[in-house]
Write an enzyme that holds these catalytic residues in place. Structure first.
Site, PDB file in Angstrom:
ATOM      1  N   LYS A  52     -11.149   0.100  -9.409  1.00  0.00           N
ATOM      2  CA  LYS A  52     -11.593   0.783  -8.090  1.00  0.00           C
ATOM      3  C   LYS A  52     -11.930   2.225  -8.251  1.00  0.00           C
ATOM      4  O   LYS A  52     -12.756   2.506  -7.413  1.00  0.00           O
ATOM      5  CB  LYS A  52     -10.336   0.562  -7.007  1.00  0.00           C
ATOM      6  CG  LYS A  52      -9.876  -0.948  -6.533  1.00  0.00           C
ATOM      7  CD  LYS A  52      -8.758  -1.067  -5.945  1.00  0.00           C
ATOM      8  CE  LYS A  52      -8.426  -2.826  -5.805  1.00  0.00           C
ATOM      9  NZ  LYS A  52      -7.167  -3.130  -5.468  1.00  0.00           N
ATOM     10  N   GLN A  96      -1.379  -0.821  -2.958  1.00  0.00           N
ATOM     11  CA  GLN A  96      -1.530  -2.002  -4.017  1.00  0.00           C
ATOM     12  C   GLN A  96      -0.407  -2.918  -3.908  1.00  0.00           C
ATOM     13  O   GLN A  96       0.827  -2.340  -4.001  1.00  0.00           O
ATOM     14  CB  GLN A  96      -1.784  -1.213  -5.052  1.00  0.00           C
ATOM     15  CG  GLN A  96      -1.988  -2.480  -6.509  1.00  0.00           C
ATOM     16  CD  GLN A  96      -3.338  -3.087  -6.311  1.00  0.00           C
ATOM     17  OE1 GLN A  96      -4.382  -2.488  -5.782  1.00  0.00           O
ATOM     18  NE2 GLN A  96      -3.766  -4.122  -6.806  1.00  0.00           N
ATOM     19  N   ASP A 119      -7.745  -2.746   3.520  1.00  0.00           N
ATOM     20  CA  ASP A 119      -7.404  -4.287   3.190  1.00  0.00           C
ATOM     21  C   ASP A 119      -7.680  -5.354   4.224  1.00  0.00           C
ATOM     22  O   ASP A 119      -7.706  -6.496   3.885  1.00  0.00           O
ATOM     23  CB  ASP A 119      -6.123  -4.314   2.637  1.00  0.00           C
ATOM     24  CG  ASP A 119      -6.055  -4.050   0.959  1.00  0.00           C
ATOM     25  OD1 ASP A 119      -6.815  -4.601   0.247  1.00  0.00           O
ATOM     26  OD2 ASP A 119      -5.116  -3.265   0.599  1.00  0.00           O
TER      27      ASP A 119
HETATM   28  N1  GUN Z   1      -3.176  -6.985  -5.204  1.00  0.00           N
HETATM   29  C1  GUN Z   1      -3.894  -7.816  -5.574  1.00  0.00           C
HETATM   30  N2  GUN Z   1      -5.095  -7.903  -4.579  1.00  0.00           N
HETATM   31  C2  GUN Z   1      -4.952  -6.902  -3.674  1.00  0.00           C
HETATM   32  C3  GUN Z   1      -5.649  -6.698  -2.679  1.00  0.00           C
HETATM   33  O1  GUN Z   1      -6.452  -7.135  -2.287  1.00  0.00           O
HETATM   34  N3  GUN Z   1      -5.276  -5.655  -1.946  1.00  0.00           N
HETATM   35  C4  GUN Z   1      -3.984  -4.915  -2.245  1.00  0.00           C
HETATM   36  N4  GUN Z   1      -3.768  -3.841  -1.453  1.00  0.00           N
HETATM   37  N5  GUN Z   1      -3.192  -5.292  -3.316  1.00  0.00           N
HETATM   38  C5  GUN Z   1      -3.782  -6.155  -3.863  1.00  0.00           C
END
Ligand code: GUN
Length: 283
Positions: A52, A96, A119
């Protein structure tokens, strides 16, 4: 002939579009900024977050990483998020997952300000999705819709099966496929006779995390297979769909890796730009 639905190519196109939008925002004095919070040191999370960060840097989005110890209390994390909610320089906040046991995910979803909820997990944003406002949505859902649009896959009236009922993919995706006139079924871990349902499906989206869950004998000829699963088997990454077996029966199929995965990161950053725009217009 089966069409291989290439997420990587589309992710590159999305990346180029974001780059241009970020330049425009910067010309207007706004630097789109995402703050990413990691709690603890889960190795898989560390890898995702590095991806990311690299993507954000490559498109000119400012990324601020905060890492807290595994022992942080729920209240401490909530207080930190509230500070970020109040900070006008932060446009997007992401915590996360997974989080350690002492922290209730739902409480965290509800603390992030809806207009900074990159998200799309906040109940307000999830509710809006069901009522037809689809500005903010989970990144994986946005990625799947972009792939569907890019390949002009026909959803109208189609028997569309989603396997998995998470707030991250299954439920919000159902709202969006319904909005596009698909006939939507959601299967999950308690579903009886999955095979009877898969055999009727024109489109299947699987988000379970179980290698070889879907095999060709469960499918109807010409099905479209969108595989969100990421599983490690003998050092290789595979999806939920037995790819080589199923591609003979499918009209279109996503590879794993290289299908939905690359679109998720690109879509998350697309959403940072969308949130930044919404906030800028509100000022
Ligand atoms: N962990 C795995 N996928 C995601 C996601 O799309 N967002 C977040 N915040 N954590 C994750």
């Amino acid at each position: 002939m089966v069409t291989i639905l290439e997420g990587r190519t589309l992710a590159t196109q999305i990346k180029n579009k974001i780059k241009k939008e970020v330049i425009q925002l910067k010309e207007n004095g706004v630097v789109p900024t995402i703050c990413v919070i990691q709690v603890g040191e889960d190795p898989a999370s560390t890898i995702y977050l590095r991806k990311k960060k690299e993507f954000a840097q490559s498109v000119g989005i400012k990324e601020i990483s905060l890492r807290f110890s595994q022992e942080i209390t729920q209240q401490e994390l909530i207080d930190k998020i509230k500070e970020l909610n109040a900070d006008a320089a932060i446009n997007a906040i992401m915590v996360q997952l997974p989080l350690p046991q002492q922290i209730d995910e739902q409480a965290i979803f509800e603390t992030i300000a809806p207009q900074k909820d990159v998200d799309g997990f906040h109940p307000y944003n999830q509710g809006k999705l069901w009522q037809g406002d689809s500005q903010i949505m989970p990144a994986t859902v946005r990625g799947i819709l972009s792939l569907i649009d890019s390949y002009e896959l026909d959803l109208v009236g189609k028997n569309t099966l989603i396997i998995g009922r998470s707030v991250i993919v299954g439920k919000p995706l159902a709202s969006q496929l319904l909005a596009r006139d698909a006939t939507v079924t959601i299967a999950h871990s308690k579903t009886q006779d999955l095979s009877a349902i898969t055999k009727k499906a024109d489109i299947i989206v699987s988000d379970v995390g179980q290698a070889n869950l879907i095999t060709s004998k469960m499918l109807k000829q010409g099905v479209v297979l969108l595989d969100v699963g990421i599983n490690r088997v003998n050092g290789r990454v595979v999806g939920d769909v037995a790819f080589e077996d199923c591609k003979v029966k499918a009209s279109a199929i996503t590879p794993v890796p290289g299908g939905i995965g690359p679109l998720t990161v690109a879509s998350l950053m697309e959403q940072v730009v969308i949130l930044t725009r919404i906030q800028k217009d509100d000022r």
